[in-house]
Design a protein around this motif. Sequence first.
Motif, short mmCIF file in Angstrom:
data_model
loop_
_atom_site.label_atom_id
_atom_site.label_comp_id
_atom_site.label_asym_id
_atom_site.label_seq_id
_atom_site.Cartn_x
_atom_site.Cartn_y
_atom_site.Cartn_z
N GLU A 194 -24.27 10.83 38.62
CA GLU A 194 -25.43 10.01 38.97
C GLU A 194 -25.81 9.16 37.76
O GLU A 194 -26.00 9.69 36.66
N VAL A 195 -25.88 7.86 37.98
CA VAL A 195 -26.11 6.92 36.90
C VAL A 195 -27.30 6.03 37.25
O VAL A 195 -27.31 5.40 38.31
N ALA A 196 -28.30 5.98 36.38
CA ALA A 196 -29.47 5.14 36.60
C ALA A 196 -29.28 3.80 35.89
O ALA A 196 -28.90 3.75 34.72
N LEU A 197 -29.54 2.73 36.61
CA LEU A 197 -29.49 1.40 36.01
C LEU A 197 -30.20 0.42 36.93
O LEU A 197 -30.46 0.71 38.09
N ARG A 198 -30.53 -0.74 36.38
CA ARG A 198 -31.22 -1.76 37.17
C ARG A 198 -30.19 -2.56 37.97
O ARG A 198 -29.13 -2.93 37.46
N LEU A 199 -30.55 -2.82 39.21
CA LEU A 199 -29.65 -3.51 40.12
C LEU A 199 -30.34 -4.70 40.76
O LEU A 199 -31.55 -4.66 41.00
N PRO A 200 -29.55 -5.74 41.06
CA PRO A 200 -28.15 -5.87 40.73
C PRO A 200 -27.94 -6.14 39.24
O PRO A 200 -28.83 -6.68 38.58
N VAL A 201 -26.78 -5.77 38.74
CA VAL A 201 -26.50 -6.00 37.32
C VAL A 201 -26.38 -7.49 37.06
O VAL A 201 -25.97 -8.26 37.92
N ARG A 202 -26.73 -7.88 35.85
CA ARG A 202 -26.60 -9.28 35.44
C ARG A 202 -25.38 -9.51 34.55
O ARG A 202 -24.87 -10.62 34.49
N ARG A 203 -24.97 -8.46 33.84
CA ARG A 203 -23.87 -8.58 32.90
C ARG A 203 -22.98 -7.33 33.03
O ARG A 203 -23.47 -6.21 32.88
N ALA A 204 -21.71 -7.55 33.35
CA ALA A 204 -20.78 -6.44 33.56
C ALA A 204 -19.57 -6.58 32.65
O ALA A 204 -19.03 -7.69 32.46
N LEU A 205 -19.14 -5.47 32.09
CA LEU A 205 -17.95 -5.41 31.25
C LEU A 205 -16.90 -4.62 32.02
O LEU A 205 -17.15 -3.48 32.43
N LEU A 206 -15.72 -5.21 32.19
CA LEU A 206 -14.66 -4.58 32.96
C LEU A 206 -13.71 -3.86 32.02
O LEU A 206 -13.04 -4.48 31.19
N GLY A 207 -13.63 -2.54 32.17
CA GLY A 207 -12.73 -1.77 31.32
C GLY A 207 -11.27 -2.11 31.57
O GLY A 207 -10.43 -1.92 30.70
N GLU A 208 -10.95 -2.61 32.77
CA GLU A 208 -9.62 -3.12 33.10
C GLU A 208 -9.76 -4.49 33.73
O GLU A 208 -10.59 -4.69 34.63
N GLY A 209 -8.93 -5.43 33.29
CA GLY A 209 -8.97 -6.76 33.89
C GLY A 209 -8.59 -6.74 35.35
O GLY A 209 -9.07 -7.57 36.15
N ARG A 210 -7.73 -5.80 35.74
CA ARG A 210 -7.29 -5.74 37.14
C ARG A 210 -8.42 -5.36 38.10
O ARG A 210 -8.25 -5.49 39.32
N GLN A 211 -9.55 -4.94 37.58
CA GLN A 211 -10.70 -4.69 38.45
C GLN A 211 -11.18 -5.97 39.12
O GLN A 211 -11.90 -5.92 40.12
N ILE A 212 -10.75 -7.13 38.59
CA ILE A 212 -11.16 -8.40 39.20
C ILE A 212 -10.61 -8.53 40.61
O ILE A 212 -11.17 -9.25 41.45
N HIS A 213 -9.51 -7.83 40.93
CA HIS A 213 -8.98 -7.87 42.29
C HIS A 213 -10.03 -7.40 43.30
O HIS A 213 -10.09 -7.92 44.42
N ALA A 214 -10.83 -6.44 42.92
CA ALA A 214 -11.90 -5.95 43.80
C ALA A 214 -13.14 -6.81 43.68
O ALA A 214 -13.75 -7.20 44.69
N ILE A 215 -13.54 -7.12 42.46
CA ILE A 215 -14.81 -7.83 42.25
C ILE A 215 -14.74 -9.24 42.83
O ILE A 215 -15.70 -9.72 43.44
N ALA A 216 -13.60 -9.91 42.69
CA ALA A 216 -13.48 -11.26 43.24
C ALA A 216 -13.60 -11.25 44.76
O ALA A 216 -14.11 -12.20 45.35
N ALA A 217 -13.14 -10.16 45.40
CA ALA A 217 -13.25 -10.07 46.85
C ALA A 217 -14.69 -9.89 47.31
O ALA A 217 -15.02 -10.18 48.46
N LEU A 218 -15.56 -9.44 46.41
CA LEU A 218 -16.98 -9.28 46.73
C LEU A 218 -17.80 -10.48 46.30
O LEU A 218 -18.74 -10.88 46.99
N GLU A 219 -17.45 -11.05 45.16
CA GLU A 219 -18.24 -12.12 44.57
C GLU A 219 -17.78 -13.52 44.99
O GLU A 219 -18.53 -14.49 44.85
N GLY A 220 -16.55 -13.67 45.44
CA GLY A 220 -16.06 -14.98 45.85
C GLY A 220 -16.07 -15.97 44.69
O GLY A 220 -15.60 -15.69 43.59
#
Length: 369
Positions: free
Chosen positions: A27-53
């Motif tokens: 369980e992780v507490a944070l403010r949403l939606p996030v404004r600044r995200a750091l991707l531990g793997e660049g390949r995570q963009i395959h998922a994020i781009a499908a959500l963010e367009g």
Amino acid sequence: MAFGASLALVGAARSQSFTVTDILGREVALRLPVRRALLGEGRQIHAIAALEGRAAFTRIVGWGEDLEKADPDSYRAYVEGFPDAGRLPKVGSVAAGSFDIEQAVALQPDVLILNQEAESASRDARLVEKLGRAGIAVVYIDFRHAPFRNTDPSLRLLGQLFGREEQAESLIAFRNGQIARVTRPIAAIPDLQRPLVMVDRIPGYSDGCCMSFGNENFGLMVEMAGGRNLGSELLPGTFGTINPETIIARDPDVVIVTGGNWNLLAPGGNWVGLGPGADLAMARRKLEALARRPAFAQGKAVAEQRIHAIWHQFYNSPYQFAALQRIARWLHPELFRDLDPDETMRELHERFLPIPYRPGYWVESSGSQ
């Protein structure tokens, strides 16, 4: 504990803090939606781009260098569409021990998104505690170790982080619908003849033979597509190695090679170059050369021209459904003659992704089904 957000609202209406639950059950507490995200793997963009367009990189402050090195064709496609992506800071790998905490803090992300395989190294380095003191949350997702269990909750978590819950549910529905186009026909034939399949993981990247998959990831795709995965019988985990003598003795009906563009990681290697815009004629020549290795040259799969290759990076993205469809076509061409995985990939790009579809994700040996 169920995955997802427990809407535990704290503070004023314009300063909302939520508790989300990642795929490790943290369980992780944070403010949403996030404004600044750091991707531990660049390949995570395959998922994020499908959500963010078209807003795919609006909130990304840095990413791993793995996309550029291990999937340069996708990296190039995103940089062509989003030139600023090429100027994003590259961060080291947590799993490999090269992650720079000071650099991460300087980028001032709200959240660091890590893959499940980074959890052990992160724990050893007390990364969560150290970043927490700087007000940076850490969450884990997984498209690699148990993708058919963890992809949906990982997408939902990303949807919550970026305020794209509806888009995440649309993608999940699309994904599950495409999976069902394979699993429903298979389930309707209880006495289906299931060919024995050897999944040959990244041959040509090194000289060894032969890495494969156990009962998860590509191994599970084979089972879901109506085959018997050799690695499921021999390997205790998701990944492992099968020796050439065993492959010769078991004589698989079908061989599926995973390949990608590893010019930066293994220049001049005999790997099968696949990915968006790949040279499929070259990929076919390299596939046929790999088929002449001693473990396969005299085998049934080569004799019957049932040796194929597929994009390796399906193993670490939410797009496994397209790989599942392609494998199903290879294993049962008559049953799935009306299933077109190329069209599925095209629809994925048109509906969800901000880059155009470029074929190049699979290839067959000459004369194969």
